[in-house]
Write an enzyme that holds these catalytic residues in place. Structure first.
Site, mmCIF file in Angstrom:
data_model
loop_
_atom_site.group_PDB
_atom_site.id
_atom_site.type_symbol
_atom_site.label_atom_id
_atom_site.label_comp_id
_atom_site.label_asym_id
_atom_site.label_seq_id
_atom_site.Cartn_x
_atom_site.Cartn_y
_atom_site.Cartn_z
ATOM 1 N N SER A 134 81.480 88.521 18.510
ATOM 2 C CA SER A 134 81.718 89.780 19.217
ATOM 3 C C SER A 134 82.964 89.716 20.083
ATOM 4 O O SER A 134 83.316 88.666 20.612
ATOM 5 C CB SER A 134 80.522 90.134 20.107
ATOM 6 O OG SER A 134 80.774 91.354 20.773
ATOM 7 N N GLY A 135 83.587 90.873 20.218
ATOM 8 C CA GLY A 135 84.744 90.980 21.108
ATOM 9 C C GLY A 135 85.941 91.641 20.451
ATOM 10 O O GLY A 135 87.002 91.745 21.067
ATOM 11 N N LYS A 188 73.090 89.106 17.072
ATOM 12 C CA LYS A 188 74.304 89.945 17.063
ATOM 13 C C LYS A 188 73.944 91.404 16.764
ATOM 14 O O LYS A 188 74.521 92.343 17.341
ATOM 15 C CB LYS A 188 75.317 89.425 16.027
ATOM 16 C CG LYS A 188 76.565 90.295 15.881
ATOM 17 C CD LYS A 188 77.317 90.453 17.197
ATOM 18 C CE LYS A 188 78.707 91.055 17.104
ATOM 19 N NZ LYS A 188 78.872 92.340 16.515
ATOM 20 N N HIS A 191 72.607 92.810 19.867
ATOM 21 C CA HIS A 191 73.765 93.013 20.763
ATOM 22 C C HIS A 191 74.395 94.369 20.462
ATOM 23 O O HIS A 191 74.694 95.160 21.357
ATOM 24 C CB HIS A 191 74.792 91.885 20.559
ATOM 25 C CG HIS A 191 76.158 92.189 21.128
ATOM 26 N ND1 HIS A 191 77.057 93.033 20.504
ATOM 27 C CD2 HIS A 191 76.771 91.791 22.261
ATOM 28 C CE1 HIS A 191 78.152 93.131 21.231
ATOM 29 N NE2 HIS A 191 78.013 92.379 22.305
ATOM 30 N N ASN A 192 74.589 94.643 19.189
ATOM 31 C CA ASN A 192 75.220 95.908 18.809
ATOM 32 C C ASN A 192 74.321 97.105 19.117
ATOM 33 O O ASN A 192 74.813 98.165 19.507
ATOM 34 C CB ASN A 192 75.586 95.898 17.320
ATOM 35 C CG ASN A 192 76.846 95.092 17.064
ATOM 36 O OD1 ASN A 192 77.173 94.183 17.820
ATOM 37 N ND2 ASN A 192 77.552 95.407 16.005
ATOM 38 N N GLU A 195 74.815 97.735 22.574
ATOM 39 C CA GLU A 195 76.167 98.325 22.682
ATOM 40 C C GLU A 195 76.111 99.833 22.397
ATOM 41 O O GLU A 195 76.680 100.641 23.145
ATOM 42 C CB GLU A 195 77.069 97.603 21.665
ATOM 43 C CG GLU A 195 78.450 98.183 21.444
ATOM 44 C CD GLU A 195 79.174 97.456 20.288
ATOM 45 O OE1 GLU A 195 79.273 96.219 20.315
ATOM 46 O OE2 GLU A 195 79.635 98.138 19.344
ATOM 47 N N LYS A 266 78.643 101.780 11.477
ATOM 48 C CA LYS A 266 78.632 100.903 10.303
ATOM 49 C C LYS A 266 77.247 100.349 9.987
ATOM 50 O O LYS A 266 77.078 99.682 8.985
ATOM 51 C CB LYS A 266 79.628 99.764 10.493
ATOM 52 C CG LYS A 266 81.068 100.232 10.486
ATOM 53 C CD LYS A 266 82.025 99.077 10.261
ATOM 54 C CE LYS A 266 83.289 99.239 11.075
ATOM 55 N NZ LYS A 266 83.089 98.851 12.497
ATOM 56 N N HIS A 454 38.842 106.124 11.670
ATOM 57 C CA HIS A 454 39.592 104.865 11.776
ATOM 58 C C HIS A 454 38.976 103.886 12.769
ATOM 59 O O HIS A 454 39.321 102.724 12.775
ATOM 60 C CB HIS A 454 41.049 105.158 12.165
ATOM 61 C CG HIS A 454 41.795 105.897 11.108
ATOM 62 N ND1 HIS A 454 42.148 105.320 9.911
ATOM 63 C CD2 HIS A 454 42.232 107.179 11.042
ATOM 64 C CE1 HIS A 454 42.782 106.217 9.173
ATOM 65 N NE2 HIS A 454 42.840 107.352 9.834
#
Ligand code: 6PG
Length: 475
Positions: A134-135, A188, A191-192, A195, A266, A454
């Site tokens: 990352s970065g 990661k 992390h995103n 973000e 993405k 149920h």
């Protein structure tokens, strides 16, 4: 075959923006680097642009030559698009690799694919590492944060090199071996997700100031810039402040005012949600952020709807600057807490023993979500929060006690003014859900039993029970 010290310290395949920057970073730290790329013409261009660092870098057009040039056991970092290109490269390189060599995927890959690749390669004696980097380009060149999965063997080879190129927080390298197989890529991905939530919440405060407060981009940018001095200090606030205060040279207008309001993505935010839901968790702040990007792309509908759907009738007083700042901090804490909750659920599910304090530490510098808050969170995890839950850690509770009031007032102002604050509202709803000992799922259980038999657990007896739904029988 015995290890050989002869050859390059590391191989790097894929000379796009991130790959090139990482190759230069390794070279600058004194490592010899063998590089290659699918489009072989890029190799010479890259070496020409590498300047004096080219002395530490050797380019190879042929895959076999590239592999032979690397010292065994080899560490070969791939910086290529995830998915099918990675599988194609594994297939191509496998015949020339030797036992003990490691393939590292440094892209944003789906951790499920990383797990499958690790498993498929296990029998060959070749190690597979999923490494989150990352970065962005700047980070890759001058110090990224890296989240490493895979075997201890691979980590031993990689460690001195990645520790040398990583960002540092007060001297501590922002890289760690987090667990086997897909652990690095999973962390990661989350992390995103965090973000996405953080970016969305900042955008929501911008929206409130713009649409309910009539503030200009430059005014909002200046306000955000002033927040850099306080507890919100972070890369994403810094970037937002700078973006809001930038001017388009073509039109002379604020840069953000000429950008179409349709956000791209993405997939990593979506993956965070999918994995959270699979584990029975909910990252509602991330979900709000992913959803908001989706809705943003329906520009045509929104443009028509603006005239067709009624707006809020009330004009509201804009919350105070203190409230806006507090609300964003509360939202950030809650977004991070949800992300860490997913990490702890995954750690149990996949038996990874993730060290959440260490993860907070390696996010303190180099990565996109780096912020002053992460140092507080690392400390909170070191103190073993009750139930392992960040929001129950004494220091975090103290921060929430000060900022949830502002969050309520800001969300209320958004609701009254008709300005959407989906991520901030989701964070607040989650906070209120988690602090309510007696929730409303008893009625959900009653409904499920009523129409589907149920069954449910009772508060006063063990076992599974059915209700006396006598009102239905009377009807
Ligand atoms: C990072 C970033 C980086 C990129 C993501 C998100 O940690 O350096 O997360 O990986 O920004 O790919 O991209 P999207 O917003 O396009 O999904």
């Amino acid at each position: 075959m015995p290890p050989s010290q002869k050859g390059a310290d590391i191989g790097l395949y894929g000379l796009g923006t991130m790959g090139s920057a990482l190759a230069l970073n390794f070279a600058e730290k004194g490592f010899s680097v063998a590089v290659s790329n699918r489009e072989t013409a890029w190799i010479d261009t890259f070496l020409e642009e590498a300047g004096s660092l080219a002395a530490k870098i050797t380019g190879f057009a042929q895959l076999a030559d590239f592999v032979r040039a690397i010292a065994r056991p080899r560490s070969i970092l791939f910086m290529i698009p995830s998915g099918a290109p990675m599988d194609a490269m594994i297939e191509a390189i496998l015949p020339v690799l030797e036992e003990g060599d490691t393939i590292i995927d440094g892209g944003n890959a789906d951790f499920n694919a990383t797990r499958a690749r690790s498993e498929a390669l296990a029998a060959t004696g070749i190690h597979f590492v999923g490494m989150g980097v990352s970065g962005g380009e700047e980070g890759a060149r001058n110090g990224p944060s890296m989240m490493v999965g895979g075997s201890t063997h691979s980590w031993q080879q990689l460690r001195p090199m990645v520790e040398a190129i990583a960002a540092r927080y007060q001297g501590d390298p922002c890289v760690a071996h987090l667990g086997p197989d897909g652990a690095g890529h999973f962390v990661k991905t989350v992390h995103n997700g965090i973000e996405y939530a953080d970016m969305q919440m900042i955008a929501e405060i911008y929206g409130l100031l713009r649409d309910a407060g009539g503030k200009s981009a430059a005014e909002i940018g200046a306000l955000f810039e002033s927040w850099q001095e306080g507890p919100l200090s972070s890369y994403l606030i810094e970037v937002s402040a700078a973006a809001l205060q930038s001017t388009d040279s073509r039109s002379g207008r604020p840069m953000v005012d000429v950008i179409l309001d349709k956000a791209g993505q993405k997939g990593t935010g979506r993956w965070t949600l999918i994995e959270a839901l699979k584990m029975g968790q909910s990252a509602s702040t991330v979900e709000a952020a992913v959803g908001a990007r989706g809705w943003s792309s329906e520009k045509q509908v929104r443009t028509r709807a603006e005239d067709l759907l009624s707006a809020a009738a009330t004009a509201v007083d804009l919350p105070s600057e203190g409230d806006l700042q507090g609300a964003l901090l509360a939202g950030r804490i809650l977004g991070h807490a949800q992300g860490f909750r997913i990490l702890s659920a995954a750690s149990e599910e996949f038996d990874w023993s993730l060290d959440l304090a260490r993860i907070s530490e390696i996010w303190r510098a180099g990565c996109i979500i780096r912020s002053a808050l992460l140092d507080d969170l690392a400390e909170a995890f070191r103190d073993n929060p009750p139930e392992g839950h960040l929001i129950l850690a004494p220091a975090v509770r103290a921060q929430l006690a000060e900022t949830v009031g502002p969050l309520r007032r800001v969300v209320a102002a958004g609701v009254a003014a008709g300005v959407p604050l989906p991520a901030l509202s989701a964070g607040l709803a989650w906070y209120d859900t988690m602090r309510t000992a007696r929730g409303t799922a008893n009625l959900i259980q009653a409904q499920r039993d009523f129409f589907g038999a149920h069954g449910f657990a009772r508060i006063d007896a063990d076992g599974r029970h059915h209700g006396d739904w006598n009102r239905l029988r009377q009807a």
